[in-house]
Design a protein around this motif. Sequence first.
Motif, PDB file in Angstrom:
ATOM      1  N   VAL A  19       0.833  -1.195   0.000  1.00  0.00           N
ATOM      2  CA  VAL A  19       0.000   0.000   0.000  1.00  0.00           C
ATOM      3  C   VAL A  19       0.872   1.251   0.000  1.00  0.00           C
ATOM      4  O   VAL A  19       1.769   1.395   0.838  1.00  0.00           O
ATOM      5  CB  VAL A  19      -0.949   0.017   1.214  1.00  0.00           C
ATOM      6  CG1 VAL A  19      -1.839   1.252   1.186  1.00  0.00           C
ATOM      7  CG2 VAL A  19      -1.798  -1.247   1.263  1.00  0.00           C
ATOM      8  N   ASN A  20       0.603   2.140  -0.949  1.00  0.00           N
ATOM      9  CA  ASN A  20       1.203   3.480  -1.029  1.00  0.00           C
ATOM     10  C   ASN A  20       2.718   3.440  -1.146  1.00  0.00           C
ATOM     11  O   ASN A  20       3.241   3.254  -2.235  1.00  0.00           O
ATOM     12  CB  ASN A  20       0.728   4.334   0.134  1.00  0.00           C
ATOM     13  CG  ASN A  20      -0.769   4.588   0.083  1.00  0.00           C
ATOM     14  OD1 ASN A  20      -1.372   4.581  -0.987  1.00  0.00           O
ATOM     15  ND2 ASN A  20      -1.394   4.797   1.236  1.00  0.00           N
ATOM     16  N   ASP A  59      -6.045   5.106  -1.541  1.00  0.00           N
ATOM     17  CA  ASP A  59      -4.855   4.277  -1.372  1.00  0.00           C
ATOM     18  C   ASP A  59      -4.440   3.672  -2.708  1.00  0.00           C
ATOM     19  O   ASP A  59      -5.281   3.250  -3.519  1.00  0.00           O
ATOM     20  CB  ASP A  59      -5.126   3.130  -0.391  1.00  0.00           C
ATOM     21  CG  ASP A  59      -4.940   3.508   1.063  1.00  0.00           C
ATOM     22  OD1 ASP A  59      -4.380   4.589   1.339  1.00  0.00           O
ATOM     23  OD2 ASP A  59      -5.357   2.713   1.937  1.00  0.00           O
ATOM     24  N   LEU A  60      -3.122   3.585  -2.916  1.00  0.00           N
ATOM     25  CA  LEU A  60      -2.574   2.896  -4.082  1.00  0.00           C
ATOM     26  C   LEU A  60      -2.179   1.494  -3.618  1.00  0.00           C
ATOM     27  O   LEU A  60      -1.280   1.333  -2.795  1.00  0.00           O
ATOM     28  CB  LEU A  60      -1.369   3.650  -4.642  1.00  0.00           C
ATOM     29  CG  LEU A  60      -0.930   3.302  -6.067  1.00  0.00           C
ATOM     30  CD1 LEU A  60       0.049   4.353  -6.604  1.00  0.00           C
ATOM     31  CD2 LEU A  60      -0.295   1.924  -6.171  1.00  0.00           C
ATOM     32  N   SER A  64       8.194   7.002  -6.992  1.00  0.00           N
ATOM     33  CA  SER A  64       8.043   8.258  -7.720  1.00  0.00           C
ATOM     34  C   SER A  64       9.268   9.162  -7.680  1.00  0.00           C
ATOM     35  O   SER A  64       9.516   9.885  -8.639  1.00  0.00           O
ATOM     36  CB  SER A  64       6.816   9.026  -7.212  1.00  0.00           C
ATOM     37  OG  SER A  64       6.985   9.421  -5.871  1.00  0.00           O
ATOM     38  N   ASP A  65      10.058   9.133  -6.582  1.00  0.00           N
ATOM     39  CA  ASP A  65      11.168  10.088  -6.522  1.00  0.00           C
ATOM     40  C   ASP A  65      12.477   9.503  -5.991  1.00  0.00           C
ATOM     41  O   ASP A  65      13.392  10.243  -5.625  1.00  0.00           O
ATOM     42  CB  ASP A  65      10.778  11.311  -5.680  1.00  0.00           C
ATOM     43  CG  ASP A  65      10.483  10.983  -4.210  1.00  0.00           C
ATOM     44  OD1 ASP A  65      10.836   9.876  -3.750  1.00  0.00           O
ATOM     45  OD2 ASP A  65       9.883  11.830  -3.529  1.00  0.00           O
ATOM     46  N   THR A  66      12.596   8.184  -5.943  1.00  0.00           N
ATOM     47  CA  THR A  66      13.824   7.569  -5.436  1.00  0.00           C
ATOM     48  C   THR A  66      14.008   6.192  -6.051  1.00  0.00           C
ATOM     49  O   THR A  66      13.054   5.591  -6.545  1.00  0.00           O
ATOM     50  CB  THR A  66      13.778   7.438  -3.894  1.00  0.00           C
ATOM     51  OG1 THR A  66      15.036   6.922  -3.417  1.00  0.00           O
ATOM     52  CG2 THR A  66      12.666   6.507  -3.449  1.00  0.00           C
ATOM     53  N   ASP A  67      15.242   5.675  -6.013  1.00  0.00           N
ATOM     54  CA  ASP A  67      15.481   4.287  -6.382  1.00  0.00           C
ATOM     55  C   ASP A  67      15.947   3.488  -5.168  1.00  0.00           C
ATOM     56  O   ASP A  67      16.378   2.342  -5.297  1.00  0.00           O
ATOM     57  CB  ASP A  67      16.506   4.176  -7.511  1.00  0.00           C
ATOM     58  CG  ASP A  67      17.878   4.705  -7.115  1.00  0.00           C
ATOM     59  OD1 ASP A  67      18.052   5.201  -5.977  1.00  0.00           O
ATOM     60  OD2 ASP A  67      18.802   4.637  -7.957  1.00  0.00           O
ATOM     61  N   ARG A  89       5.044   7.369  -3.082  1.00  0.00           N
ATOM     62  CA  ARG A  89       4.209   6.282  -3.584  1.00  0.00           C
ATOM     63  C   ARG A  89       4.950   5.457  -4.644  1.00  0.00           C
ATOM     64  O   ARG A  89       5.939   5.900  -5.235  1.00  0.00           O
ATOM     65  CB  ARG A  89       2.899   6.825  -4.137  1.00  0.00           C
ATOM     66  CG  ARG A  89       1.945   7.247  -3.035  1.00  0.00           C
ATOM     67  CD  ARG A  89       0.538   7.420  -3.537  1.00  0.00           C
ATOM     68  NE  ARG A  89      -0.403   7.483  -2.417  1.00  0.00           N
ATOM     69  CZ  ARG A  89      -1.717   7.347  -2.543  1.00  0.00           C
ATOM     70  NH1 ARG A  89      -2.265   7.156  -3.731  1.00  0.00           N
ATOM     71  NH2 ARG A  89      -2.499   7.396  -1.485  1.00  0.00           N
ATOM     72  N   THR A  90       4.418   4.272  -4.884  1.00  0.00           N
ATOM     73  CA  THR A  90       5.072   3.305  -5.755  1.00  0.00           C
ATOM     74  C   THR A  90       4.024   2.599  -6.613  1.00  0.00           C
ATOM     75  O   THR A  90       2.829   2.643  -6.316  1.00  0.00           O
ATOM     76  CB  THR A  90       5.804   2.242  -4.916  1.00  0.00           C
ATOM     77  OG1 THR A  90       4.822   1.424  -4.245  1.00  0.00           O
ATOM     78  CG2 THR A  90       6.698   2.887  -3.868  1.00  0.00           C
ATOM     79  N   ALA A  91       4.454   1.920  -7.668  1.00  0.00           N
ATOM     80  CA  ALA A  91       3.542   1.127  -8.496  1.00  0.00           C
ATOM     81  C   ALA A  91       4.309  -0.028  -9.115  1.00  0.00           C
ATOM     82  O   ALA A  91       5.530   0.036  -9.309  1.00  0.00           O
ATOM     83  CB  ALA A  91       2.916   1.987  -9.589  1.00  0.00           C
ATOM     84  N   HIS A  92       3.574  -1.086  -9.480  1.00  0.00           N
ATOM     85  CA  HIS A  92       4.194  -2.342  -9.915  1.00  0.00           C
ATOM     86  C   HIS A  92       3.214  -3.081 -10.829  1.00  0.00           C
ATOM     87  O   HIS A  92       2.058  -3.290 -10.468  1.00  0.00           O
ATOM     88  CB  HIS A  92       4.495  -3.167  -8.652  1.00  0.00           C
ATOM     89  CG  HIS A  92       5.082  -4.522  -8.894  1.00  0.00           C
ATOM     90  ND1 HIS A  92       5.146  -5.465  -7.883  1.00  0.00           N
ATOM     91  CD2 HIS A  92       5.621  -5.102  -9.974  1.00  0.00           C
ATOM     92  CE1 HIS A  92       5.697  -6.556  -8.337  1.00  0.00           C
ATOM     93  NE2 HIS A  92       6.004  -6.371  -9.614  1.00  0.00           N
ATOM     94  N   SER A  93       3.662  -3.464 -12.016  1.00  0.00           N
ATOM     95  CA  SER A  93       2.852  -4.248 -12.942  1.00  0.00           C
ATOM     96  C   SER A  93       3.665  -5.445 -13.415  1.00  0.00           C
ATOM     97  O   SER A  93       4.859  -5.308 -13.697  1.00  0.00           O
ATOM     98  CB  SER A  93       2.422  -3.407 -14.151  1.00  0.00           C
ATOM     99  OG  SER A  93       1.589  -2.335 -13.759  1.00  0.00           O
TER     100      SER A  93
END
Length: 258
Positions: A77-78, A95-96, A213-216, A234-238
Motif C-alpha cells: 500500500v502506497n 490508497d494505491l 516516484s522520486d527515489t530508487d 508512492r510506488t507502483a508495480h505491474s
Amino acid sequence: MIEILNPAELVRARGAGALVGTILQTLRERCVVGTNLLDVDRWTEAMIVDAGAQSCYVDYAPSFGRGPFGHYICTAVNDAVLHGMPHDYRLADGDLLTLDLAVSLDGIAADSAISFVVGDTRPAESVAMIETTERALRAGIAVARPGGRIGDISHAIGTVLSAAGYPINVEFGGHGIGSTMHQDPHIPNTGRPGRGYKLRPGLLLALEPWVMSDTDELVTDADGWTLRSATGCRTAHSEHTIAITEDGAEILTLPRPA
C-alpha cells in the motif's frame, strides 16, 4: 537454473497463468474502501485451495526475507512496493494498492502483479505512475521474441520508465519462472539491447516494471519483508508471466473470460 518448457508443460503453464490472472481480477473487484488486507489474504488462500493449486509464498524463505513469508499474496500500500506482507490494515479512499501473486498449478508456476487506486479519489500522480508501469510492461512484452535478448526487454522497459522521469532500481526485477517461482535469468528494468541470455521458444519469463516516484532506494519494513520507498513516496508495480513462442510472446496471466 533456466528451464525450457515442452508443449505439454506449456499447456499447464497456461492453466496456472489463467488462475493467477483470474484471482487478481476477483480481488481487484473485492478491494474497496474498508477492506482489511488480512481478508484479502484469506480470500486468496480460499481461491488457491479451491483450484487445487499451491501457494508459492507461504513457505518461501529467500535470503532477503525474514523466515517463511507465511501468507498467500503480497499486499503493498502506497509507499510499499515489493513483498508487502498482509497485516491488519483497512484500505482507505485513494490508497494505491499493489497485489502480487504467484501460484503453482500442476507443477508449473505463474506470477503477476497489478496496481490500482482504491475508492473514488484518484490522485493524478498515482494514476500516471500506474499507467507508466503498464506501458513499460507492454513495451517489454512487445520485444520478447525468439532470437532476441534479455537486454532487449530490459532496454524497452527502462526506456519507458526513464522517459516518464522515474528513477530505476535494478536490485529487484523480472525473472525466469517454470517449475519454481524464481529462476534465472534476472531481468532488470533497464539495460542494453543485444545483451544477455538469448530468448528461445518454451522459455517462461515474469516481467515486472516497478517504480517509486522520486527515489530508487528501498528500505525494509519492521516485518522483515515489506520493501518501501526510502523517501515515503508512492510506488507502483505491474507484472505478467509470458511464454516465448515461435510467434513472439504469449501473455499467460490474463484472467479467464467471464
